[in-house]
Design a protein around this motif. Structure first.
Motif, mmCIF file in Angstrom:
data_model
loop_
_atom_site.group_PDB
_atom_site.id
_atom_site.type_symbol
_atom_site.label_atom_id
_atom_site.label_comp_id
_atom_site.label_asym_id
_atom_site.label_seq_id
_atom_site.Cartn_x
_atom_site.Cartn_y
_atom_site.Cartn_z
ATOM 1 N N LYS A 130 0.833 -1.212 0.000
ATOM 2 C CA LYS A 130 0.000 0.000 0.000
ATOM 3 C C LYS A 130 0.863 1.256 0.000
ATOM 4 C CE LYS A 130 -3.710 2.266 2.623
ATOM 5 N NZ LYS A 130 -4.574 2.168 3.844
ATOM 6 N N ASP A 131 1.979 1.216 0.740
ATOM 7 C CA ASP A 131 2.866 2.375 0.824
ATOM 8 C C ASP A 131 3.674 2.593 -0.451
ATOM 9 O OD1 ASP A 131 1.993 2.778 3.389
ATOM 10 O OD2 ASP A 131 3.786 1.953 4.354
ATOM 11 N N VAL A 132 3.988 1.496 -1.151
ATOM 12 C CA VAL A 132 4.912 1.569 -2.277
ATOM 13 C C VAL A 132 4.215 1.676 -3.623
ATOM 14 C CG1 VAL A 132 6.718 0.286 -3.509
ATOM 15 C CG2 VAL A 132 6.708 0.333 -1.007
ATOM 16 N N VAL A 133 3.120 0.957 -3.771
ATOM 17 C CA VAL A 133 2.449 0.862 -5.071
ATOM 18 C C VAL A 133 1.232 1.789 -5.093
ATOM 19 C CG1 VAL A 133 1.343 -0.675 -6.736
ATOM 20 C CG2 VAL A 133 3.221 -1.522 -5.303
ATOM 21 N N ASP A 134 1.177 2.659 -6.082
ATOM 22 C CA ASP A 134 0.060 3.603 -6.198
ATOM 23 C C ASP A 134 -1.104 2.947 -6.938
ATOM 24 O OD1 ASP A 134 -1.409 5.903 -6.049
ATOM 25 O OD2 ASP A 134 -0.470 6.852 -7.802
ATOM 26 N N ASP A 135 -1.645 1.900 -6.310
ATOM 27 C CA ASP A 135 -2.742 1.147 -6.905
ATOM 28 C C ASP A 135 -3.471 0.469 -5.748
ATOM 29 O OD1 ASP A 135 -4.426 -0.703 -8.123
ATOM 30 O OD2 ASP A 135 -3.008 -1.192 -9.722
ATOM 31 N N ARG A 136 -4.656 0.913 -5.447
ATOM 32 C CA ARG A 136 -5.372 0.396 -4.273
ATOM 33 C C ARG A 136 -5.737 -1.072 -4.406
ATOM 34 N NH1 ARG A 136 -10.741 0.138 -5.481
ATOM 35 N NH2 ARG A 136 -11.479 1.328 -7.293
ATOM 36 N N ARG A 137 -5.681 -1.618 -5.626
ATOM 37 C CA ARG A 137 -6.011 -3.038 -5.829
ATOM 38 C C ARG A 137 -4.829 -3.960 -5.519
ATOM 39 N NH1 ARG A 137 -8.262 -0.117 -10.132
ATOM 40 N NH2 ARG A 137 -6.165 -0.123 -11.031
ATOM 41 N N ALA A 138 -3.625 -3.404 -5.541
ATOM 42 C CA ALA A 138 -2.417 -4.233 -5.433
ATOM 43 C C ALA A 138 -2.363 -5.086 -4.163
ATOM 44 C CB ALA A 138 -1.176 -3.359 -5.553
ATOM 45 N N PRO A 139 -2.699 -4.547 -2.974
ATOM 46 C CA PRO A 139 -2.637 -5.389 -1.766
ATOM 47 C C PRO A 139 -3.544 -6.619 -1.849
ATOM 48 C CG PRO A 139 -2.718 -3.075 -1.155
ATOM 49 C CD PRO A 139 -2.997 -3.134 -2.621
ATOM 50 N N ASP A 140 -4.704 -6.480 -2.487
ATOM 51 C CA ASP A 140 -5.616 -7.630 -2.606
ATOM 52 C C ASP A 140 -5.010 -8.738 -3.450
ATOM 53 O OD1 ASP A 140 -7.503 -6.307 -1.087
ATOM 54 O OD2 ASP A 140 -8.567 -5.498 -2.831
ATOM 55 N N LEU A 141 -4.279 -8.362 -4.485
ATOM 56 C CA LEU A 141 -3.671 -9.365 -5.354
ATOM 57 C C LEU A 141 -2.541 -10.085 -4.626
ATOM 58 C CD1 LEU A 141 -3.876 -10.591 -8.137
ATOM 59 C CD2 LEU A 141 -2.259 -8.874 -8.982
ATOM 60 N N VAL A 142 -1.768 -9.333 -3.873
ATOM 61 C CA VAL A 142 -0.688 -9.940 -3.083
ATOM 62 C C VAL A 142 -1.264 -10.903 -2.056
ATOM 63 C CG1 VAL A 142 1.026 -9.442 -1.298
ATOM 64 C CG2 VAL A 142 1.039 -8.147 -3.433
ATOM 65 N N SER A 143 -2.337 -10.504 -1.389
ATOM 66 C CA SER A 143 -2.974 -11.380 -0.399
ATOM 67 C C SER A 143 -3.441 -12.687 -1.034
ATOM 68 C CB SER A 143 -4.172 -10.678 0.242
ATOM 69 O OG SER A 143 -3.770 -9.682 1.137
ATOM 70 N N ALA A 144 -4.044 -12.592 -2.206
ATOM 71 C CA ALA A 144 -4.550 -13.788 -2.881
ATOM 72 C C ALA A 144 -3.421 -14.750 -3.225
ATOM 73 C CB ALA A 144 -5.308 -13.383 -4.146
ATOM 74 N N VAL A 145 -2.309 -14.209 -3.722
ATOM 75 C CA VAL A 145 -1.176 -15.067 -4.093
ATOM 76 C C VAL A 145 -0.556 -15.689 -2.848
ATOM 77 C CG1 VAL A 145 1.096 -15.129 -5.176
ATOM 78 C CG2 VAL A 145 -0.725 -13.736 -6.191
ATOM 79 N N LEU A 146 -0.407 -14.906 -1.780
ATOM 80 C CA LEU A 146 0.173 -15.425 -0.539
ATOM 81 C C LEU A 146 -0.675 -16.560 0.025
ATOM 82 C CD1 LEU A 146 2.344 -15.115 1.703
ATOM 83 C CD2 LEU A 146 0.826 -13.437 2.784
ATOM 84 N N ARG A 147 -1.977 -16.400 0.001
ATOM 85 C CA ARG A 147 -2.867 -17.396 0.582
ATOM 86 C C ARG A 147 -3.022 -18.644 -0.283
ATOM 87 N NH1 ARG A 147 -6.059 -16.412 4.829
ATOM 88 N NH2 ARG A 147 -5.863 -14.376 5.848
ATOM 89 N N HIS A 148 -2.986 -18.466 -1.597
ATOM 90 C CA HIS A 148 -3.226 -19.598 -2.503
ATOM 91 C C HIS A 148 -1.946 -20.179 -3.102
ATOM 92 C CE1 HIS A 148 -7.549 -19.043 -2.230
ATOM 93 N NE2 HIS A 148 -7.382 -17.748 -2.457
ATOM 94 N N GLY A 149 -0.817 -19.579 -2.783
ATOM 95 C CA GLY A 149 0.457 -20.123 -3.236
ATOM 96 C C GLY A 149 0.874 -19.635 -4.602
ATOM 97 N N SER A 150 -0.035 -19.631 -5.550
ATOM 98 C CA SER A 150 0.246 -19.131 -6.900
ATOM 99 C C SER A 150 -1.086 -18.717 -7.529
ATOM 100 C CB SER A 150 0.932 -20.189 -7.757
ATOM 101 O OG SER A 150 0.102 -21.316 -7.940
ATOM 102 N N LEU A 151 -0.987 -17.994 -8.620
ATOM 103 C CA LEU A 151 -2.190 -17.499 -9.283
ATOM 104 C C LEU A 151 -1.938 -17.426 -10.776
ATOM 105 C CD1 LEU A 151 -5.050 -16.196 -8.618
ATOM 106 C CD2 LEU A 151 -3.881 -13.997 -8.979
ATOM 107 N N ALA A 152 -2.803 -18.062 -11.550
ATOM 108 C CA ALA A 152 -2.703 -17.944 -13.002
ATOM 109 C C ALA A 152 -2.968 -16.495 -13.386
ATOM 110 C CB ALA A 152 -3.707 -18.872 -13.679
ATOM 111 N N ARG A 153 -2.220 -16.004 -14.340
ATOM 112 C CA ARG A 153 -2.326 -14.595 -14.700
ATOM 113 C C ARG A 153 -3.754 -14.213 -15.137
ATOM 114 N NH1 ARG A 153 2.805 -12.025 -15.854
ATOM 115 N NH2 ARG A 153 4.475 -13.405 -15.168
ATOM 116 N N GLY A 154 -4.417 -15.134 -15.788
ATOM 117 C CA GLY A 154 -5.766 -14.842 -16.270
ATOM 118 C C GLY A 154 -6.795 -14.724 -15.167
ATOM 119 N N GLU A 155 -6.431 -15.195 -13.950
ATOM 120 C CA GLU A 155 -7.373 -15.138 -12.833
ATOM 121 C C GLU A 155 -7.288 -13.831 -12.055
ATOM 122 O OE1 GLU A 155 -6.729 -18.557 -10.443
ATOM 123 O OE2 GLU A 155 -7.240 -19.980 -12.037
#
Length: 409
Positions: free
Chosen positions: A317-342
């Motif tokens: 949140k502090d580094v990336v000027d995109d309010r959606r970015a933290p949600d994407l990081v959370s999803a990858v951390l929790r699910h291990g990996s994420l297909a780009r299309g998802e």
């Protein structure tokens, strides 16, 4: 000087395991089972790679070699490094790569007994095969150099050494001592508690033999790591024994002092039946296992999914000027990996917007992938490590025990 293998008895506790050690073994098992429990295996694997770098950093620090974490990662990536820092970085890289093989064998259930001659020689050979030329030779007092041949025990009087006040077995006796070491520690693998306690006693007794001209400390720490994995307290590679040994419980000189203490000769009829003090061995094992337990508990707190996710989201949140970015990081951390299309489904936005967010996170090093089209995984950028994991590493000068002075006879 006794030159029979019985000289290093007791190797562990044959008659009755001291209660304090049995209790520590139980606590270690419980703590290790808790470590990383909520993490997705793929996210845990990325953290394990970070821990390997940490283990290498502290293991070399114990030897008086202060290598910057950034240089270790550059060496692992095959990047150019300042010539003055390059040898230490390559030394650390070799340590990481050997531990990586150990961890992979453990994950596949293929890790052999770590206290066998074959495995111990493999550790040394794999480590020194990757060592820079500068660290492949030892200089004797007369100015001549002795090669430290990868995987080869001390074999001649040229390799006889004195480590501090301890005089290891003569070189020609090393094979006999190592054969005895292998047979005795095979007995310790029969019970879960003795397997755990043997991690500590075996660590000291291997160094007592000092089977190689050089590299024994690093080999013993890698062997201890493998023994922990084999004994079921490896915590999926998410804790480091070297960090604990380098830092101690109260001060950074403890490791050297406790290793020396475990060399103490038997102190009378009530101090066991071996040549060495059973009481001193108990003290060392208690200290070593307490250090290990402290490191596992440190990692439990450090790698807790809830805390880790919150800290990671805050940084993004502090580094990336995109309010959606933290949600994407959370999803990858929790699910291990994420297909780009998802990514668009996770962010509930257009594919183009999601693609831009994902590309930004990959570009900044928060996410990683094996190819431009492969799924993304979590990454842990070095620039934010201290904020994510306080006190995991330090690039500052650190006071550590002086490495033992080797005196060739």
């Amino acid at each position: 000087m006794l030159e029979t293998p019985a000289r290093m008895e007791p190797l562990f506790f044959d008659d009755a395991v001291p209660t304090v050690l049995a209790d520590l073994a139980i606590e270690l098992q419980k703590a290790a089972d808790e470590l990383g429990q909520a993490l997705h295996p793929e996210s845990a694997a990325e953290l394990a790679e970070l821990v390997r770098v940490m283990n290498s950093y502290y293991s070399n620090l114990i030897e008086g070699h202060n290598t910057r974490p950034r240089d270790i990662e550059m060496a692992l990536a095959g990047a150019e490094i300042d010539p003055q820092r390059r040898p230490l970085a390559l030394e650390a890289k070799a340590h990481v790569e050997v531990q990586r093989v150990i961890d992979r064998l453990a994950l596949r259930g293929q890790l052999p007994s770590p206290t066998t001659i074959e495995f111990i020689r493999w550790i040394h050979r794999a480590f020194y095969d990757e060592m820079p030329e500068e660290f492949r030779y030892q200089e004797k007092p007369d100015g001549t150099k002795v090669e430290n041949v990868p995987g080869v025990f001390r074999t001649s009087s040229d390799h006889d050494v004195v480590v501090g006040r301890h005089q290891p077995p003569a070189s020609e006796r090393v094979p006999t001592f190592m054969d005895y070491f292998q047979k005795r520690y095979a007995m310790a693998e029969r019970q879960a508690s003795s397997r755990i306690i043997a991690i500590a006693s075996g660590h000291h007794r291997l160094n007592y033999i000092h089977p190689f001209p050089d590299g024994n400390g690093r080999v013993s720490r890698l062997m201890s790591h493998a023994m922990a994995r084999k004994a079921g307290i490896g915590g999926n590679g998410l804790w480091s024994i070297s960090r604990g040994l380098a830092r101690g419980l109260k001060d950074r000189g403890e490791y050297k002092r406790m290793m020396d203490h475990a060399d103490t000769p038997r102190q009378g009829d009530r101090d066991g039946r071996g040549n060495l003090s059973e009481s001193a061995l108990k003290d060392f094992c208690e200290w070593f296992l307490t250090v290990a337990l402290g490191q596992i508990r440190f990692s439990i707190a450090m790698f807790d999914l809830g805390r880790l996710e919150a800290k990671y989201r805050s940084i993004v949140k502090d580094v990336v000027d995109d309010r959606r970015a933290p949600d994407l990081v959370s999803a990858v951390l929790r699910h291990g990996s994420l297909a780009r299309g998802e990514a668009s489904f996770v962010l509930k936005t257009s594919e183009r917007t999601a693609r831009n967010t994902l590309s930004d996170l990959v570009g900044r090093g928060f996410l990683k992938s094996d190819s431009p089209k492969a799924p993304v995984r979590i990454a842990f950028p070095l620039d934010f490590r201290e904020r994510l994991f306080p006190n995991l590493f330090t690039d500052a000068e650190v006071t550590v025990p002086e490495p033992p002075t080797l005196s060739f006879r």
